[in-house]
Structure formats: structure tokens, C-alpha cells
Write a protein that holds these residues in place. Structure first.
Motif, PDB file in Angstrom:
ATOM      1  N   CYS A 113       0.845  -1.191   0.000  1.00 23.58           N
ATOM      2  CA  CYS A 113       0.000   0.000   0.000  1.00 23.58           C
ATOM      3  C   CYS A 113       0.880   1.240   0.000  1.00 23.58           C
ATOM      4  O   CYS A 113       1.851   1.342   0.749  1.00 23.58           O
ATOM      5  N   THR A 114       0.561   2.205  -0.869  1.00 27.24           N
ATOM      6  CA  THR A 114       1.314   3.449  -0.989  1.00 27.24           C
ATOM      7  C   THR A 114       0.340   4.625  -0.961  1.00 27.24           C
ATOM      8  O   THR A 114      -0.890   4.431  -1.004  1.00 27.24           O
ATOM      9  N   PRO A 115       0.835   5.865  -0.933  1.00 28.74           N
ATOM     10  CA  PRO A 115      -0.072   7.015  -0.976  1.00 28.74           C
ATOM     11  C   PRO A 115      -0.963   7.039  -2.215  1.00 28.74           C
ATOM     12  O   PRO A 115      -2.043   7.642  -2.197  1.00 28.74           O
ATOM     13  N   ASN A 116      -0.540   6.363  -3.272  1.00 26.77           N
ATOM     14  CA  ASN A 116      -1.330   6.339  -4.506  1.00 26.77           C
ATOM     15  C   ASN A 116      -2.311   5.170  -4.572  1.00 26.77           C
ATOM     16  O   ASN A 116      -3.042   5.026  -5.554  1.00 26.77           O
ATOM     17  N   SER A 117      -2.334   4.342  -3.549  1.00 23.08           N
ATOM     18  CA  SER A 117      -3.255   3.201  -3.544  1.00 23.08           C
ATOM     19  C   SER A 117      -4.697   3.691  -3.418  1.00 23.08           C
ATOM     20  O   SER A 117      -4.966   4.796  -2.937  1.00 23.08           O
ATOM     21  N   SER A 118      -5.609   2.841  -3.817  1.00 22.86           N
ATOM     22  CA  SER A 118      -7.024   3.187  -3.736  1.00 22.86           C
ATOM     23  C   SER A 118      -7.487   3.196  -2.287  1.00 22.86           C
ATOM     24  O   SER A 118      -6.832   2.653  -1.391  1.00 22.86           O
ATOM     25  N   ALA A 119      -8.647   3.818  -2.066  1.00 22.16           N
ATOM     26  CA  ALA A 119      -9.221   3.848  -0.721  1.00 22.16           C
ATOM     27  C   ALA A 119      -9.462   2.440  -0.195  1.00 22.16           C
ATOM     28  O   ALA A 119      -9.245   2.162   0.994  1.00 22.16           O
ATOM     29  N   ALA A 120      -9.880   1.545  -1.073  1.00 21.10           N
ATOM     30  CA  ALA A 120     -10.133   0.166  -0.658  1.00 21.10           C
ATOM     31  C   ALA A 120      -8.835  -0.527  -0.249  1.00 21.10           C
ATOM     32  O   ALA A 120      -8.808  -1.282   0.745  1.00 21.10           O
ATOM     33  N   GLU A 121      -7.758  -0.285  -0.985  1.00 19.64           N
ATOM     34  CA  GLU A 121      -6.475  -0.894  -0.648  1.00 19.64           C
ATOM     35  C   GLU A 121      -5.943  -0.358   0.684  1.00 19.64           C
ATOM     36  O   GLU A 121      -5.382  -1.113   1.493  1.00 19.64           O
TER      37      GLU A 121
ATOM     38  N   TRP B 173       2.491  -0.471  11.044  1.00 19.25           N
ATOM     39  CA  TRP B 173       3.021   0.903  11.007  1.00 19.25           C
ATOM     40  C   TRP B 173       2.050   1.822  10.268  1.00 19.25           C
ATOM     41  O   TRP B 173       1.755   2.932  10.716  1.00 19.25           O
ATOM     42  N   PHE B 174       1.523   1.352   9.138  1.00 18.11           N
ATOM     43  CA  PHE B 174       0.568   2.158   8.374  1.00 18.11           C
ATOM     44  C   PHE B 174      -0.704   2.403   9.186  1.00 18.11           C
ATOM     45  O   PHE B 174      -1.255   3.519   9.168  1.00 18.11           O
ATOM     46  N   TYR B 175      -1.159   1.400   9.896  1.00 17.24           N
ATOM     47  CA  TYR B 175      -2.354   1.573  10.729  1.00 17.24           C
ATOM     48  C   TYR B 175      -2.137   2.705  11.731  1.00 17.24           C
ATOM     49  O   TYR B 175      -3.018   3.546  11.942  1.00 17.24           O
TER      50      TYR B 175
ATOM     51  N   ALA C 291      -7.842   0.793   3.119  1.00 11.36           N
ATOM     52  CA  ALA C 291      -8.714   0.236   4.159  1.00 11.36           C
ATOM     53  C   ALA C 291      -8.300  -1.199   4.496  1.00 11.36           C
ATOM     54  O   ALA C 291      -8.294  -1.601   5.673  1.00 11.36           O
ATOM     55  N   ALA C 292      -7.933  -1.956   3.476  1.00 16.91           N
ATOM     56  CA  ALA C 292      -7.492  -3.329   3.707  1.00 16.91           C
ATOM     57  C   ALA C 292      -6.194  -3.357   4.508  1.00 16.91           C
ATOM     58  O   ALA C 292      -6.017  -4.196   5.407  1.00 16.91           O
ATOM     59  N   ALA C 293      -5.272  -2.444   4.194  1.00 12.92           N
ATOM     60  CA  ALA C 293      -4.012  -2.377   4.937  1.00 12.92           C
ATOM     61  C   ALA C 293      -4.263  -1.982   6.390  1.00 12.92           C
ATOM     62  O   ALA C 293      -3.649  -2.533   7.317  1.00 12.92           O
ATOM     63  N   ARG C 294      -5.186  -1.028   6.603  1.00  9.91           N
ATOM     64  CA  ARG C 294      -5.538  -0.643   7.977  1.00  9.91           C
ATOM     65  C   ARG C 294      -6.086  -1.833   8.752  1.00  9.91           C
ATOM     66  O   ARG C 294      -5.753  -2.048   9.923  1.00  9.91           O
ATOM     67  N   ALA C 295      -6.943  -2.578   8.094  1.00  6.88           N
ATOM     68  CA  ALA C 295      -7.558  -3.731   8.758  1.00  6.88           C
ATOM     69  C   ALA C 295      -6.502  -4.780   9.120  1.00  6.88           C
ATOM     70  O   ALA C 295      -6.537  -5.372  10.207  1.00  6.88           O
ATOM     71  N   ARG C 296      -5.563  -4.999   8.216  1.00 13.99           N
ATOM     72  CA  ARG C 296      -4.499  -5.963   8.513  1.00 13.99           C
ATOM     73  C   ARG C 296      -3.641  -5.478   9.682  1.00 13.99           C
ATOM     74  O   ARG C 296      -3.215  -6.257  10.537  1.00 13.99           O
TER      75      ARG C 296
END
Length: 376
Positions: free
Chosen positions: A45-53, A106-108, A55-60
Motif C-alpha cells: 500500500c502506498t499514498p497512490n493506492s485506492s481507498a479500498a487498498e 506501522w501504516f495503521y 482500508a485493507a491495509a488498515r484492517a491488517r
């Protein structure tokens, strides 16, 4: 000494005019970060990733923290009656997360602090930037891009005009880890033109003036890399002075330079306009190359060091200028130094274009008739 030096230079220039023009392995800026730090591609996941991507990274990331035992989530100041999950996860908990899951964790954390505006003050960003070293190496570049993205959002929405260099500096003044700073600086090198609208001079000032938290050796490496990066954005007539400031930082070190140091400063010479200053820079680098090779334990090790130093200079013309400098500097040196330098050049004529190779072979034969030449 000036007479022979000028003669060799005139001959080299004549050879070049009759040979194919020098080539490089691409633009300087496209290779400098690879040579200094190394850049790794990532599908995270990067700053250019979609909102869904995102959200998935946050969930992980949240799931990674949820797996931790309660002891990691309860500080000593929380009353015994409090819920074990009453304290939110923090940066200090990253080490308790499996390394493969730390990037999402870390992203979360950074996303939680930055949302909903996806912005964060530089002083707070510093802590997240300094924790990048806790991530897997190939996960660090996208983490650095998020730091830059949140800094950009802060600058355009909250920041004050004229304070951009200060904001960059506030991040680096709160950092101590080289393994965290290198991917962040590399990301600034790569993204400043597009993300911040050509504010390279301000980024460079912010970095170079705020490295006091690092060890002296680490600060020197980061300072010199930044000084080299900014050369392309300087006026042509100022580039030698800029190059020389960075080189002086290297040359005054009491320890021998590495071939990576030689490559960094050698490849930057291509940014100096053709003329006396470029030749002077090549001569300075050649002297440093000799000074760093000579302390090595054996003649073979000294020769190998010179071989590698020359081979890591991408531009044919600059490589030839450095070889010329090696020959000139050994005129006044002892026979042992002169012998290994001449041998290093004569063993690797393949590093030069044919015209320069033939010319250097002729020069070495005149200076030392017993020198061995490369056999066809």
C-alpha cells in the motif's frame, strides 16, 4: 609537472574527438539513489493506492495488534480495574508484531494519527519516520512515501509560506536511525520535483542542517549524498564549488574511502561542465583513490581497489580523466605506489574506449618501458 600533465590532457582530448562520444548508463539522478542507498520496488500500500487498498491495509494492521497479548496493551499507569485493551496500540508496540506484518501495523498507526485529513505536523511525523528502520528493508520505501505525502498535505493546508525547509528539518531533527533516514532521503530525491513543485533547494537545506541526531559517520554520508543530489539543480558555473564542498567532507576523513564513495563523487563529475574544473575534480578524486588504495594489505588488494573504483565510474570521459589523474599523482610518489597504479590501469584497458585505451598504453610505456601491457 604542469607541462606533462597538459600534454597528456591534450592528447586525451584529441583521442576523444576522434573516437565515439562518451556514453553514460543513464541520467545521473536516475542512478544516484541506486548507487548510494539502493532502491527496491514494492507492491505494498502506498499514498497512490485506492481507498479500498488502504482500508485493507488498515484492517491488517489492526488485526496484527489485536493478536498481541494484553500485557503489551496496558501501560503501568492504567488502573488494575481498567480493561486490558484500554490503551490503543502505539509505535513502541511495533517490535512485538511479527516482522512480516509490521508494515501494515506501522501504516495503521500513522494513518490513525493522520486521518481524516491525511495530514500530520512534521514534529509528529518524525517519530513515525524514525521507526521506519523497524520494517523489512523492502517495506521501507513506501513507508517513506507516506511520510512525504502527509508532510505535503500539512504544508498545503496548514503550513506557513517560507517555512517549508523548516518543516523538512523538523522531521530529520527528530530522527537518529540511518536505516530510517536513507529511504526517506531517497524518497525526497525521487519525489521532490513532482510532490513539492521543484523545491529541491529547500529540501536540501532542511536535510543538511538537521542531522545532529545521527552519528558523525551517518550524518556525513547523508550530508554528502544530499549535496551531490542537489548539484543538477544548481547553476552550471556553481557546480564545481558544490561538488568540491561535498568532496572536502570526504577527503578530510582519516579513514580510507570506500569504492561506493569514489563512485558517488566520481559519477557526479559529469554534472560539472567540460573544462578545467572538471579536470580538477577528476584529479582530486584520483588522489583520494590512491590514498584509499595504498593502505590495503597487499599489492593485489590495492590493484583490485583501483579497478573497482574506476569501473564504478559510469562515464567514459570522466573515467579517462581519473586515470590521467592517477598517472599524474604517481609521478612524484614512490616506486611501489607508481607500480601498482600503473599495473591497475594497464590490466584494465577494457574500461576505456579504444582510442583512450591505446593512448594510456602509450603513456605508460613512455613512463615505464618495463610496464606490462594487456595482451590481445
Amino acid at each position: 609537472m604542469a607541462g606533462p600533465s597538459q600534454a597528456i590532457r591534450r592528447d586525451l582530448n584529441a583521442v576523444r574527438s576522434a573516437s565515439h562520444s562518451s556514453t553514460t548508463s543513464g541520467s545521473f539522478l536516475s542512478s544516484i539513489t541506486q548507487r548510494v542507498f539502493g532502491t527496491k520496488a514494492s507492491s505494498l500500500c502506498t499514498p497512490n493506492s485506492s481507498a479500498a487498498e488502504k482500508a485493507a491495509a488498515r484492517a491488517r494492521g489492526a488485526a496484527a495488534f489485536a493478536k498481541l497479548p494484553p500485557v503489551y496493551q496496558v501501560p503501568a499507569t492504567v488502573p488494575a480495574s481498567a480493561s486490558p485493551a484500554s490503551r490503543p496500540a502505539a509505535l513502541g508496540d511495533l517490535l512485538t508484531v511479527a516482522e512480516t506484518n509490521r508494515y501494515d501495523a506501522w501504516f495503521y498507526l500513522i494513518d490513525r494519527e493522520a486521518c481524516p485529513a491525511e495530514t500530520m505536523a512534521p514534529t509528529k511525523l518524525a517519530a513515525f519516520a524514525n521507526a521506519i528502520d523497524l520494517l523489512q528493508e523492502d517495506h521501507r520505501p513506501p513507508a517513506a512515501e507516506f511520510v512525504i505525502s502527509y508532510l505535503h498535505n500539512f504544508y498545503v493546508t496548514i503550513g506557513k509560506p517560507g517555512e517549508f525547509a523548516t518543516y523538512v528539518g523538523q522531521i530529520f531533527s527528530g530522527m537518529k536511525q540511518l536505516a530510517s533516514a536513507t529511504p526517506l532521503i531517497e524518497a525526497f530525491f525521487r519525489q521532490t520535483a513532482t510532490v513539492f513543485g521543484n523545491k529541491q533547494h529547500l529540501v536540501a537545506w532542511g536535510i543538511q542542517r538537521n542531522l545532529t541526531g545521527f552519528s558523525a559517520a551517518d550524518a556525513d554520508k547523508l550530508w554528502r549524498a544530499t549535496a551531490i543530489w542537489k548539484l543538477e539543480y544548481m547553476r552550471a558555473e556553481q557546480r564545481y564549488d558544490g561538488w568540491n564542498k561535498a568532496f572536502v567532507q570526504l577527503d578530510r576523513q582519516s579513514i580510507a574511502s570506500t569504492t561506493a564513495d569514489i563512485a558517488l563523487h566520481g559519477n557526479a563529475i559529469t554534472l560539472i561542465p567540460e573544462g578545467e574544473n572538471r579536470h580538477l575534480a577528476a584529479s582530486q578524486l584520483a588522489k583520494r583513490l590512491i590514498a584509499s588504495a595504498t593502505p590495503r594489505a597487499t599489492p593485489a588488494a590495492r590493484i583490485a581497489f583501483v579497478h573497482e573504483g574506476l569501473a564504478m565510474i559510469d562515464d567514459n570521459a570522466v573515467r579517462a580523466d581519473v586515470a590521467e589523474g592517477l598517472i599524474e599523482h604517481t609521478r612524484a610518489d614512490g616506486s611501489a605506489v607508481r607500480e601498482y597504479v600503473h599495473r591497475a590501469i594497464s590490466d584494465r584497458f577494457d574500461l576505456f574506449d579504444p582510442g583512450t585505451g591505446f593512448h594510456l598504453q602509450s603513456v605508460l610505456k613512455r613512463l615505464n618501458p618495463s610496464a606490462q601491457s594487456e595482451k590481445p
